[in-house]
Design an enzyme around this catalytic site. Structure first.
Site, PDB file in Angstrom:
ATOM      1  N   HIS A 272      20.968   9.265 -69.451  1.00 19.86           N
ATOM      2  CA  HIS A 272      20.866  10.396 -70.385  1.00 19.86           C
ATOM      3  C   HIS A 272      19.618  10.359 -71.272  1.00 19.86           C
ATOM      4  O   HIS A 272      19.693  10.628 -72.478  1.00 19.86           O
ATOM      5  CB  HIS A 272      22.130  10.483 -71.249  1.00 19.86           C
TER       6      HIS A 272
ATOM      7  N   HIS B  32      26.341  18.169 -72.531  1.00 18.77           N
ATOM      8  CA  HIS B  32      27.380  17.155 -72.311  1.00 18.77           C
ATOM      9  C   HIS B  32      28.667  17.467 -73.071  1.00 18.77           C
ATOM     10  O   HIS B  32      29.323  16.569 -73.602  1.00 18.77           O
ATOM     11  CB  HIS B  32      26.835  15.782 -72.714  1.00 18.77           C
TER      12      HIS B  32
ATOM     13  N   GLU C 162      28.839  18.667 -66.117  1.00 17.92           N
ATOM     14  CA  GLU C 162      27.421  18.612 -66.479  1.00 17.92           C
ATOM     15  C   GLU C 162      26.598  19.130 -65.304  1.00 17.92           C
ATOM     16  O   GLU C 162      26.455  18.442 -64.293  1.00 17.92           O
ATOM     17  CB  GLU C 162      27.026  17.171 -66.807  1.00 17.92           C
TER      18      GLU C 162
HETATM   19  C1  BGC Z   1      28.422   9.823 -67.286  1.00 16.89           C
HETATM   20  C2  BGC Z   1      29.451   8.772 -67.650  1.00 16.89           C
HETATM   21  C3  BGC Z   1      29.170   8.367 -69.061  1.00 16.89           C
HETATM   22  C4  BGC Z   1      29.249   9.571 -69.950  1.00 16.89           C
HETATM   23  C5  BGC Z   1      28.973   9.261 -71.395  1.00 16.89           C
HETATM   24  C6  BGC Z   1      28.570  10.965 -68.206  1.00 16.89           C
HETATM   25  O1  BGC Z   1      27.596  11.919 -67.912  1.00 16.89           O
HETATM   26  O2  BGC Z   1      28.573  10.227 -65.950  1.00 16.89           O
HETATM   27  O3  BGC Z   1      29.376   7.681 -66.785  1.00 16.89           O
HETATM   28  O4  BGC Z   1      30.087   7.406 -69.484  1.00 16.89           O
HETATM   29  O5  BGC Z   1      28.321  10.510 -69.517  1.00 16.89           O
HETATM   30  O6  BGC Z   1      27.835   8.554 -71.526  1.00 16.89           O
END
Ligand code: BGC
Length: 382
Positions: free
Chosen positions: A132, A206, A343
């Site tokens: 991310h 998210h 997402e």
């Molecule tokens: C990911 C997860 C992660 C979450 C929070 C999601 O986009 O796929 O693995 O734990 O984000 O970080």
């Protein structure tokens, strides 16, 4: 608070930091102070309301969707997003509630990639991988904001610049994200970006949804449909293996509606690796443009959400890492699987996978991506 678009029939009163509103027949955008970051940057909360009373409250800290109030089959509004009541919560450690994710949503394997013969090293913030956008991602930026109201709806335009080399990514990136709440009960998110050097980019939002209302337990009874014949299986670090695997005969088959909980503990290898669903789906599409990625409905109140996108993929994540430690709105301890994320994105680790749709952005080109959340309802099923 400033009323940015004062429209007759919408009366807005402010009392000690909270907004009271008498709903009229037209929408409005209201702005209120949301607090200051540790660096002293002032942050605001923009409350977009449409003619039906649907509300999207968005802060320019991380472009976070703080609240989303949508109607169920009886017309009852509830906040369907996990998060915090105050900025303080968002400034602390949390799993990206409601945030814009950039420069790269999802994981890049071993926190590095090679572009045009140069290797770029990123911060490893998820085991050996980058997740991310790194340590100081777009979810932690204070974005410049402009709110407007016109016949298309209530709009919040957020802009930011990411410096060349920020979090290890090449190129100075200029980014615009526009949230538009329409009177058709849709929140549209338009992402745009340009760069001055070749780079990679994969922006998303998210938000964690709970169609029963945030804080009302797990999402296992929510019915999910995902318009995907294939998904990208992962390794133990949740990095795609490169295979585009058919969902046929697996717990990943959501082509027909199925409750999230029906197969989430089925013990198969991919479910175990994800600790549930934490996988990218390859959206079925016959043409470019907006395609339906997923539809979720909570049968007990009829509240539904459709996700449409121009992206090739969608990460279906069932909040498997939520563990009750984060105290959210109304001091709700968000337990495991108390929200789901959809997402929209290019596939994880694309910069290391030339066979996946490309995430490369070059100078002179414009990155464009659109996702639309359609808030719907249907007959209640008990
Ligand atoms: C990911 C997860 C992660 C979450 C929070 C999601 O986009 O796929 O693995 O734990 O984000 O970080």
């Amino acid at each position: 608070m400033r009323v940015l678009a004062f429209i007759p029939l919408v009366a807005v009163l402010m009392t000690a930091g909270c907004v009271k509103k008498i709903q009229g027949v037209k929408g409005s955008v209201n702005k209120q102070e949301f607090g200051k970051t540790a660096r002293g940057e002032a942050v605001d909360l923009y409350i977009l309301t449409n003619k039906n009373g649907v509300e999207a409250a968005i802060t320019n800290y991380g472009g976070i969707v703080v609240r989303l109030k949508t109607a169920d089959a009886r017309g009852r509004l509830a906040d369907i997003t996990l998060g915090f009541d105050t900025l303080q919560g968002y400034l602390g450690s949390h799993p990206y509630f409601g945030a814009i994710i950039g420069r790269y949503g999802n994981r890049i394997g071993k926190a590095k990639f090679t572009l045009d013969g140069h290797e770029y090293k990123l911060a490893a913030n998820n085991g050996e991988n980058s997740l991310h956008g790194g340590i100081y991602g777009f979810d932690k930026k204070v974005w410049a904001a402009v709110a407007e109201s016109d016949e298309q709806g209530q709009r919040l335009t957020l802009t930011t610049q990411s410096a060349d080399g920020e979090e290890g990514y090449p190129g100075k990136l200029d980014v615009t994200v526009v949230y538009t709440l329409t009177d058709d009960d849709e929140l549209r998110i338009d992402y745009r970006a340009t760069t001055d050097k070749p780079t990679v980019i994969n922006l998303t939002n998210h938000t964690y949804f709970n169609l029963a209302g945030q804080g009302s337990g797990d999402v296992l009874d929510t019915e999910m449909t995902i318009a995907a014949d294939r998904f990208t299986p992962v390794d133990a670090g949740l990095i795609p293996t490169g295979e585009l695997r058919s969902v046929e005969g697996t717990p990943f088959d959501f082509r027909k509606p199925s409750t999230i909980g029906a197969r989430i503990e089925d013990g198969s290898e991919q479910i175990q690796l994800g600790l549930g669903y934490d996988h990218n789906y390859v959206i079925n599409r016959t043409a470019p443009g907006l395609a339906l990625a997923a539809r979720a409905v909570y049968p007990k109140n009829g509240r539904a959400l459709e996700v449409w996108t121009t992206e090739p993929g969608v990460q279906f994540y069932t909040g498997n890492f939520l563990d009750g430690k984060v105290l959210g709105k109304n001091l709700n301890a968000y337990q495991r699987r108390s929200g789901f994320c959809l997402e929209t994105q290019h596939f994880p680790d694309s910069p290391n996978r030339p066979d996946f749709p490309s995430t490369t952005l070059r100078p002179g080109a414009e990155y464009r991506s659109t996702t639309v959340w359609k808030f719907r309802s249907e007959a209640i099923r008990k």
